[in-house]
Design an enzyme around this catalytic site. Sequence first.
Site, mmCIF file in Angstrom:
data_model
loop_
_atom_site.group_PDB
_atom_site.id
_atom_site.type_symbol
_atom_site.label_atom_id
_atom_site.label_comp_id
_atom_site.label_asym_id
_atom_site.label_seq_id
_atom_site.Cartn_x
_atom_site.Cartn_y
_atom_site.Cartn_z
ATOM 1 N N ILE A 107 0.807 -1.219 0.000
ATOM 2 C CA ILE A 107 0.000 0.000 0.000
ATOM 3 C C ILE A 107 0.840 1.270 0.000
ATOM 4 O O ILE A 107 0.301 2.370 -0.092
ATOM 5 C CB ILE A 107 -0.971 0.031 1.202
ATOM 6 C CG1 ILE A 107 -0.221 -0.134 2.524
ATOM 7 C CG2 ILE A 107 -2.035 -1.044 1.048
ATOM 8 C CD1 ILE A 107 -1.125 -0.052 3.746
ATOM 9 N N GLY A 108 2.155 1.144 0.096
ATOM 10 C CA GLY A 108 2.968 2.351 0.055
ATOM 11 C C GLY A 108 4.369 2.105 0.571
ATOM 12 O O GLY A 108 4.788 0.964 0.770
ATOM 13 N N SER A 109 5.089 3.205 0.782
ATOM 14 C CA SER A 109 6.451 3.134 1.285
ATOM 15 C C SER A 109 6.611 4.086 2.450
ATOM 16 O O SER A 109 6.064 5.193 2.435
ATOM 17 C CB SER A 109 7.457 3.504 0.188
ATOM 18 O OG SER A 109 7.408 2.583 -0.874
ATOM 19 N N GLY A 110 7.346 3.650 3.460
ATOM 20 C CA GLY A 110 7.687 4.522 4.567
ATOM 21 C C GLY A 110 9.034 5.154 4.291
ATOM 22 O O GLY A 110 9.517 5.158 3.157
ATOM 23 N N TYR A 112 12.018 4.171 5.257
ATOM 24 C CA TYR A 112 13.106 3.239 4.989
ATOM 25 C C TYR A 112 12.638 1.868 4.518
ATOM 26 O O TYR A 112 13.455 0.966 4.372
ATOM 27 C CB TYR A 112 13.963 3.054 6.243
ATOM 28 C CG TYR A 112 14.528 4.338 6.792
ATOM 29 C CD1 TYR A 112 15.350 5.147 6.013
ATOM 30 C CD2 TYR A 112 14.233 4.745 8.084
ATOM 31 C CE1 TYR A 112 15.861 6.329 6.509
ATOM 32 C CE2 TYR A 112 14.748 5.930 8.590
ATOM 33 C CZ TYR A 112 15.558 6.716 7.800
ATOM 34 O OH TYR A 112 16.063 7.885 8.293
ATOM 35 N N GLY A 113 11.353 1.693 4.304
ATOM 36 C CA GLY A 113 10.879 0.386 3.892
ATOM 37 C C GLY A 113 9.466 0.429 3.352
ATOM 38 O O GLY A 113 8.830 1.471 3.316
ATOM 39 N N VAL A 115 5.382 -0.436 3.080
ATOM 40 C CA VAL A 115 4.212 -0.581 3.935
ATOM 41 C C VAL A 115 3.261 -1.531 3.224
ATOM 42 O O VAL A 115 2.859 -1.286 2.087
ATOM 43 C CB VAL A 115 3.524 0.775 4.198
ATOM 44 C CG1 VAL A 115 2.347 0.583 5.153
ATOM 45 C CG2 VAL A 115 4.515 1.780 4.759
ATOM 46 N N LYS A 130 4.892 -2.132 8.442
ATOM 47 C CA LYS A 130 6.103 -1.560 7.864
ATOM 48 C C LYS A 130 7.190 -2.628 7.928
ATOM 49 O O LYS A 130 7.507 -3.141 9.001
ATOM 50 C CB LYS A 130 6.525 -0.308 8.631
ATOM 51 C CG LYS A 130 5.512 0.822 8.545
ATOM 52 C CD LYS A 130 5.930 2.041 9.349
ATOM 53 C CE LYS A 130 7.049 2.800 8.695
ATOM 54 N NZ LYS A 130 7.302 4.111 9.356
ATOM 55 N N ASP A 232 7.800 15.986 10.967
ATOM 56 C CA ASP A 232 7.455 15.869 9.548
ATOM 57 C C ASP A 232 5.939 15.906 9.346
ATOM 58 O O ASP A 232 5.369 15.062 8.652
ATOM 59 C CB ASP A 232 8.032 14.572 8.977
ATOM 60 C CG ASP A 232 8.122 14.590 7.448
ATOM 61 O OD1 ASP A 232 8.058 15.688 6.860
ATOM 62 O OD2 ASP A 232 8.254 13.507 6.847
#
Length: 319
Positions: A107-110, A112-113, A115, A130, A232
Amino acid sequence: MGCCSCFGFTKNTRKLKPSSVAASLCSQEFLLNGNLEDSDTDLYNGVHRSYGVLPGTAKSYEKILSSRAQNGMICRGVPVKETRQLIRSEDENGDKMVNEYVRVCKIGSGSYGKVVLYRSIRDGKQYAIKAFHKSHLLKLRVAPSETAMTDVLREVSIMKMLEHPNIVNLVEVIDDPNMDNFYMVLEYVESKWVCQDSDPPKGLDETTARRYLRGIVAGVMYLHAHNVIHGDIKPDNLLITSSGTVKIGDFSVSQVFVDGKDELRRSPGTPVFTAPECCSGVSYHGKASDTWAVGVTLYCMIIGRYPFLGDSLQDTYDK
């Protein structure tokens, strides 16, 4: 909106160092790597490598966590589950499993890795997990004395302290010392609102923007009351539940401060939402920088575009 001087700031041009650019490109390349979780097929074949215990960089944060627990500063009703054994397998349909969780889709990217969306076979609920490789995190340097692993361990330690309606909840941490994989099991939130996702840019209606802002402010006030700087705040890190509740996520660059001393030097947040004083190369106050980011986020909600966006990173800082 006035310039930095109008708000009492002295605007200093921040020149990017070649090493900083290289580090940024390295991080971006890692985030775009679509094979993070699927590249470790050797683990399915029973080939295990010992990675030992996690490095001692987390000890200071564990001490902070322990101290706050003793002083009643952790308000979680249910503690984060910590699992030290990882079992990777497949279900009857051939879908990959991590312990009790069945893989649904990426479903996505954090930071450093990846998701990945998983479903628990125990309670039937969906969770956002994650997924990291510890070996890669240890190689990725984010500061002279810190690696990406430092950031991940800090994120875990901070999220263990938090429980609030406007904060994404950390449910479980899976860290087998004999495996290279590291997982953070988070509550799954259905969607997120992203600034500038329409052409031409279109803002939210006033009622929706007010409701979202109320939730964002409540979450940030909670964090600051618990001596946590998010670092952030931006639309990409604001998740929206099916009932319209805003939840703040991604604590990968967050910091803990003590005794009201929220002065920071490292500014790893998103440039478009970075406060002017964070670009000067000197210390700045974390709570104030979070507040600035909330203001920029509100602008995005109302106007539908970013207020300070240049053609390059340097142009963005100069604005």
